[in-house]
Design a protein around this motif. Structure first.
Motif, PDB file in Angstrom:
ATOM      1  N   SER A  99       0.856  -1.186   0.000  1.00 54.78           N
ATOM      2  CA  SER A  99       0.000   0.000   0.000  1.00 54.78           C
ATOM      3  C   SER A  99       0.888   1.230   0.000  1.00 54.78           C
ATOM      4  N   LEU A 100       0.634   2.119  -0.942  1.00 55.41           N
ATOM      5  CA  LEU A 100       1.456   3.314  -1.086  1.00 55.41           C
ATOM      6  C   LEU A 100       0.582   4.535  -1.313  1.00 55.41           C
ATOM      7  N   ASP A 101       1.027   5.668  -0.780  1.00 54.07           N
ATOM      8  CA  ASP A 101       0.360   6.916  -1.141  1.00 54.07           C
ATOM      9  C   ASP A 101       1.258   7.646  -2.130  1.00 54.07           C
ATOM     10  N   ASP A 102       0.727   8.670  -2.779  1.00 53.27           N
ATOM     11  CA  ASP A 102       1.451   9.365  -3.843  1.00 53.27           C
ATOM     12  C   ASP A 102       2.790   9.940  -3.389  1.00 53.27           C
ATOM     13  N   SER A 103       2.904  10.303  -2.131  1.00 51.75           N
ATOM     14  CA  SER A 103       4.160  10.890  -1.656  1.00 51.75           C
ATOM     15  C   SER A 103       5.308   9.880  -1.635  1.00 51.75           C
ATOM     16  N   GLU A 104       4.982   8.586  -1.651  1.00 53.02           N
ATOM     17  CA  GLU A 104       6.007   7.548  -1.625  1.00 53.02           C
ATOM     18  C   GLU A 104       6.503   7.173  -3.020  1.00 53.02           C
ATOM     19  N   LEU A 105       5.838   7.688  -4.043  1.00 47.59           N
ATOM     20  CA  LEU A 105       6.155   7.308  -5.416  1.00 47.59           C
ATOM     21  C   LEU A 105       7.078   8.322  -6.077  1.00 47.59           C
ATOM     22  N   LEU A 106       7.988   7.806  -6.872  1.00 54.58           N
ATOM     23  CA  LEU A 106       8.849   8.654  -7.683  1.00 54.58           C
ATOM     24  C   LEU A 106       8.372   8.518  -9.119  1.00 54.58           C
ATOM     25  N   LYS A 113      10.246   5.751 -22.844  1.00 51.95           N
ATOM     26  CA  LYS A 113      11.485   4.997 -23.021  1.00 51.95           C
ATOM     27  C   LYS A 113      11.652   3.947 -21.936  1.00 51.95           C
ATOM     28  N   ALA A 114      10.846   3.990 -20.920  1.00 50.58           N
ATOM     29  CA  ALA A 114      10.973   3.055 -19.797  1.00 50.58           C
ATOM     30  C   ALA A 114       9.857   2.020 -19.814  1.00 50.58           C
ATOM     31  N   PHE A 115       9.385   1.663 -21.015  1.00 49.83           N
ATOM     32  CA  PHE A 115       8.353   0.648 -21.167  1.00 49.83           C
ATOM     33  C   PHE A 115       7.101   0.975 -20.365  1.00 49.83           C
ATOM     34  N   GLU A 116       6.735   2.251 -20.354  1.00 50.36           N
ATOM     35  CA  GLU A 116       5.512   2.720 -19.689  1.00 50.36           C
ATOM     36  C   GLU A 116       5.530   2.522 -18.181  1.00 50.36           C
ATOM     37  N   ILE A 117       6.687   2.667 -17.593  1.00 48.81           N
ATOM     38  CA  ILE A 117       6.766   2.697 -16.134  1.00 48.81           C
ATOM     39  C   ILE A 117       6.116   4.010 -15.712  1.00 48.81           C
ATOM     40  N   VAL A 118       5.145   3.950 -14.829  1.00 48.62           N
ATOM     41  CA  VAL A 118       4.475   5.182 -14.419  1.00 48.62           C
ATOM     42  C   VAL A 118       4.970   5.688 -13.074  1.00 48.62           C
ATOM     43  N   ASN A 119       5.488   4.777 -12.274  1.00 44.01           N
ATOM     44  CA  ASN A 119       6.018   5.165 -10.969  1.00 44.01           C
ATOM     45  C   ASN A 119       7.125   4.205 -10.561  1.00 44.01           C
ATOM     46  N   ILE A 120       7.921   4.683  -9.629  1.00 44.42           N
ATOM     47  CA  ILE A 120       8.980   3.868  -9.050  1.00 44.42           C
ATOM     48  C   ILE A 120       8.897   4.071  -7.543  1.00 44.42           C
ATOM     49  N   VAL A 121       9.092   2.991  -6.796  1.00 44.43           N
ATOM     50  CA  VAL A 121       9.116   3.118  -5.337  1.00 44.43           C
ATOM     51  C   VAL A 121      10.313   2.338  -4.809  1.00 44.43           C
ATOM     52  N   SER A 122      11.002   2.927  -3.872  1.00 42.49           N
ATOM     53  CA  SER A 122      12.135   2.278  -3.233  1.00 42.49           C
ATOM     54  C   SER A 122      11.671   1.763  -1.875  1.00 42.49           C
ATOM     55  N   LEU A 123      11.698   0.454  -1.727  1.00 47.06           N
ATOM     56  CA  LEU A 123      11.322  -0.169  -0.460  1.00 47.06           C
ATOM     57  C   LEU A 123      12.600  -0.565   0.279  1.00 47.06           C
ATOM     58  N   LYS A 124      12.472  -1.185   1.422  1.00 47.67           N
ATOM     59  CA  LYS A 124      13.639  -1.523   2.243  1.00 47.67           C
ATOM     60  C   LYS A 124      14.705  -2.301   1.480  1.00 47.67           C
ATOM     61  N   ASN A 125      14.278  -3.344   0.774  1.00 47.73           N
ATOM     62  CA  ASN A 125      15.242  -4.248   0.161  1.00 47.73           C
ATOM     63  C   ASN A 125      15.300  -4.205  -1.361  1.00 47.73           C
ATOM     64  N   TYR A 126      14.445  -3.429  -1.990  1.00 45.91           N
ATOM     65  CA  TYR A 126      14.401  -3.441  -3.447  1.00 45.91           C
ATOM     66  C   TYR A 126      13.654  -2.229  -3.997  1.00 45.91           C
ATOM     67  N   VAL A 127      13.850  -2.017  -5.295  1.00 43.82           N
ATOM     68  CA  VAL A 127      13.157  -0.954  -6.019  1.00 43.82           C
ATOM     69  C   VAL A 127      12.104  -1.615  -6.893  1.00 43.82           C
TER      70      VAL A 127
END
Length: 161
Positions: A99-106, A113-127
């Motif tokens: 569960s994520l809110d907009d402030s947690e998303l990059l 160019k990024a295959f339609e990646i709309v957001n990125i989130v960095s969690l404890k152990n992975y992106v």
């Protein structure tokens, strides 16, 4: 002001972490034999029949340019809805629901160019790369795949197409 959290389904392919909105996921099950039928886009693998319903199987590895591998009994099939097409995505592993809110998303700097990646989130152990299924699959490919599935439902032989 209430913070709205969205839920995402996280899965793994080739040691990379992907996510799609949870409301796009119907269910997950173990891999099974794929029937090769029809000619679709390169990432179209064929179809499977689940309780009398036919679904196209899409290879997310090919779609994202990741190294190919043979289907494994431990692979997972994710039945999802792109908004235009109900299909199966092949994953190596299904990880968790986050569960994520907009402030947690990059926001992705260049989603085209990024295959339609709309957001990125960095969690404890992975992106995690968050995709919009409506944008990642080309409209002409959806039409092609839909025609294959409809032909199968009508009992037509599309294997020679």
């Amino acid at each position: 002001m209430d913070v709205i959290k969205r839920k995402y389904f996280v899965f793994v392919i080739h040691e990379k972490y992907f996510a799609i909105e949870l409301d796009k996921v119907d269910r997950v099950f173990m891999s099974q034999e794929i029937t090769k039928v029809g000619k679709g886009p390169e990432y179209y693998e064929g179809i499977i029949n689940i309780h009398g319903s036919v679904y196209p199987v899409l290879n997310f590895r090919k779609l994202c340019g990741l190294p190919e591998k043979d289907l494994d009994l431990n692979d997972k099939f994710i039945l999802c809805d792109t908004g235009f097409l109900r299909c199966i995505i092949i994953a190596d592993e299904c990880l968790e629901i986050i569960s994520l809110d907009d402030s947690e998303l990059l926001k992705s700097a260049d989603s085209a160019k990024a295959f339609e990646i709309v957001n990125i989130v960095s969690l404890k152990n992975y992106v995690v790369l968050i995709y919009d299924l409506q944008k990642i699959i080309d409209q002409k490919d959806i039409l092609s795949i839909t025609q294959i599935v409809e032909s199968i439902k009508k009992g037509s032989d599309v294997a020679s197409n």
